[in-house]
Design a protein around this motif. Structure first.
Motif, mmCIF file in Angstrom:
data_model
loop_
_atom_site.group_PDB
_atom_site.id
_atom_site.type_symbol
_atom_site.label_atom_id
_atom_site.label_comp_id
_atom_site.label_asym_id
_atom_site.label_seq_id
_atom_site.Cartn_x
_atom_site.Cartn_y
_atom_site.Cartn_z
ATOM 1 N N SER A 1 0.830 -1.212 0.000
ATOM 2 C CA SER A 1 0.000 0.000 0.000
ATOM 3 C C SER A 1 0.865 1.262 0.000
ATOM 4 C CB SER A 1 -0.917 0.015 1.223
ATOM 5 O OG SER A 1 -0.135 0.109 2.388
ATOM 6 N N ARG A 2 2.158 1.095 0.299
ATOM 7 C CA ARG A 2 3.032 2.273 0.375
ATOM 8 C C ARG A 2 3.848 2.479 -0.900
ATOM 9 N NH1 ARG A 2 7.465 3.718 5.030
ATOM 10 N NH2 ARG A 2 8.234 5.564 3.957
ATOM 11 N N ALA A 3 4.276 1.394 -1.539
ATOM 12 C CA ALA A 3 5.064 1.501 -2.775
ATOM 13 C C ALA A 3 4.924 0.217 -3.577
ATOM 14 C CB ALA A 3 6.531 1.740 -2.423
ATOM 15 N N LYS A 4 5.139 0.330 -4.882
ATOM 16 C CA LYS A 4 4.973 -0.851 -5.753
ATOM 17 C C LYS A 4 6.322 -1.330 -6.310
ATOM 18 C CE LYS A 4 0.358 -0.721 -5.851
ATOM 19 N NZ LYS A 4 0.032 -0.953 -4.455
ATOM 20 N N ARG A 5 7.241 -0.359 -6.553
ATOM 21 C CA ARG A 5 8.512 -0.744 -7.186
ATOM 22 C C ARG A 5 9.673 -0.472 -6.232
ATOM 23 N NH1 ARG A 5 9.995 2.220 -11.155
ATOM 24 N NH2 ARG A 5 8.512 3.854 -10.644
ATOM 25 N N TYR A 6 10.525 -1.471 -6.080
ATOM 26 C CA TYR A 6 11.639 -1.338 -5.137
ATOM 27 C C TYR A 6 12.963 -1.660 -5.827
ATOM 28 C CZ TYR A 6 7.931 -1.689 -1.646
ATOM 29 O OH TYR A 6 6.800 -1.474 -0.905
ATOM 30 N N ALA A 7 14.045 -1.049 -5.304
ATOM 31 C CA ALA A 7 15.399 -1.447 -5.703
ATOM 32 C C ALA A 7 16.291 -1.284 -4.482
ATOM 33 C CB ALA A 7 15.896 -0.572 -6.843
ATOM 34 N N VAL A 8 17.217 -2.232 -4.323
ATOM 35 C CA VAL A 8 18.176 -2.136 -3.214
ATOM 36 C C VAL A 8 19.372 -1.342 -3.720
ATOM 37 C CG1 VAL A 8 19.656 -3.431 -1.646
ATOM 38 C CG2 VAL A 8 17.408 -4.351 -2.286
ATOM 39 N N LEU A 9 19.780 -0.333 -2.942
ATOM 40 C CA LEU A 9 20.890 0.528 -3.353
ATOM 41 C C LEU A 9 22.108 0.193 -2.506
ATOM 42 C CD1 LEU A 9 18.876 3.881 -3.396
ATOM 43 C CD2 LEU A 9 19.287 2.327 -5.322
#
Ligand code: FAD
Length: 277
Positions: A174-182
């Protein structure tokens, strides 16, 4: 619960339960390792009308009935996420959070891993990316951690991290759809829908784990586990059943394959015992 079993099954959907019931009928000890019932895709089915004998049952009713049946038949149920399966030379060891169990044969019945790993996830695994709060949480005490919660037990895991002193930033669908680890040498943060959040670690909790990340070297084709007609994989003593072996994604197909995988695992153990005599 004893830590050594004849057969370890990963997943308590129709495939896993059918495999474990079959193993019990052949006199073998069996342990099912499984995440929360709500993590099963079947749990969300409003009605299942094409499984014999139980017309109109909801998915949740089926999931609960399967596990009850397994328990009543003497199958051990261990709640948790299997994180890794390792060949220890004749037996397989399975890490479940910070616990470890062993089995003579393994049946993978972990369903469909719908999610692809996030960019950076595999690269930083062990260098800030973790799937286990109990195992790695203490390393980040007093530090900032991002939690991506995509499983039913994720809020509880995040609460545990808070309780040991981690500064938790929590993300869910519900907070975000796309993620990436930096990261650089190690994780430096999480990108969520294009925004950067600094963090020393990223804990990712999913209901299902991709089978080849569970067991490196496992042969896959198009994301599905390659099996022969006995549901044997390319690794001796490792069998697979249900959605994780490919379409059609159906309860009856999963239960049927689980039955074959359970029988094959029993035969594998029986042949091994004969050879050792
Ligand atoms: C909304 C919906 C409706 C559906 N309706 C129907 C229908 O009407 N009829 C029909 O035949 N089929 C239906 N299906 C498909 C059916 O749910 C699947 O084909 C079936 O559940 C597959 O069974 P399985 O045992 O292979 O895997 P699953 O049922 O997916 O079970 C796998 C289990 O393993 C757990 N798991 C995965 N990885 C790990 C791990 N590393 N450690 C511990 N546990 C793990 C998962 O959380 C899950 O609980 C529907 C599916 C959905 C999503």
């Amino acid at each position: 619960m004893d830590g050594i079993f004849d057969i370890i099954v990963i997943g308590s959907g129709p495939a896993g339960v059918s495999a474990a019931l079959t193993a019990r009928q052949r006199g073998k000890s069996a342990l099912i390792i499984t995440t929360a019932p709500e993590d099963s895709p079947l749990y969300r089915a409003e009605r299942v009308d094409n499984y014999p004998g139980l017309p109109g049952a909801t998915g949740a009713e089926l999931v609960e009935a399967f596990v009850k049946h397994a328990e009543a038949s003497g199958v051990g149920i261990m709640r948790g996420r299997a994180l890794a399966v390792a060949d220890l030379g004749g037996v397989y060891g399975v890490s479940v959070g910070s616990d470890f169990v062993q089995g003579g044969a393994v049946v993978l019945a972990c369903g469909l891993a719908r999610a692809k790993p996030f960019p950076g996830e595999a690269e930083y695994l062990g260098r800030g990316v973790s799937y286990c709060a109990t195992c790695d949480g203490m390393l980040y005490r007093g530090r900032r951690v991002a939690v991506v919660g995509l499983s039913a037990d994720a809020p509880e895991e995040a609460e545990y991290l808070r309780s040991i002193g981690c500064e938790v930033e929590y993300f869910d669908a519900s907070r975000a759809k796309r993620y990436a680890v930096l990261g650089a040498e190690r994780v430096t943060g999480l990108e969520a829908d294009g925004e950067t959040y600094p963090a020393d670690a990223v804990f990712i909790f999913r209901g299902a784990v991709a089978p080849d990340s569970l067991l490196p070297g496992l042969a896959l084709a198009g994301g599905s586990i390659v099996v022969d007609s006995a549901m044997a994989t390319n690794m001796p003593g490792v069998f697979a059943a249900g959605d994780c072996t490919g379409a059609p994604y159906q309860v009856a197909k999963a239960a049927g394959e689980g039955n074959i995988a359970g029988l094959s695992a029993c035969k594998y153990l029986e042949n091994k015992t004969k050879e050792e005599k």
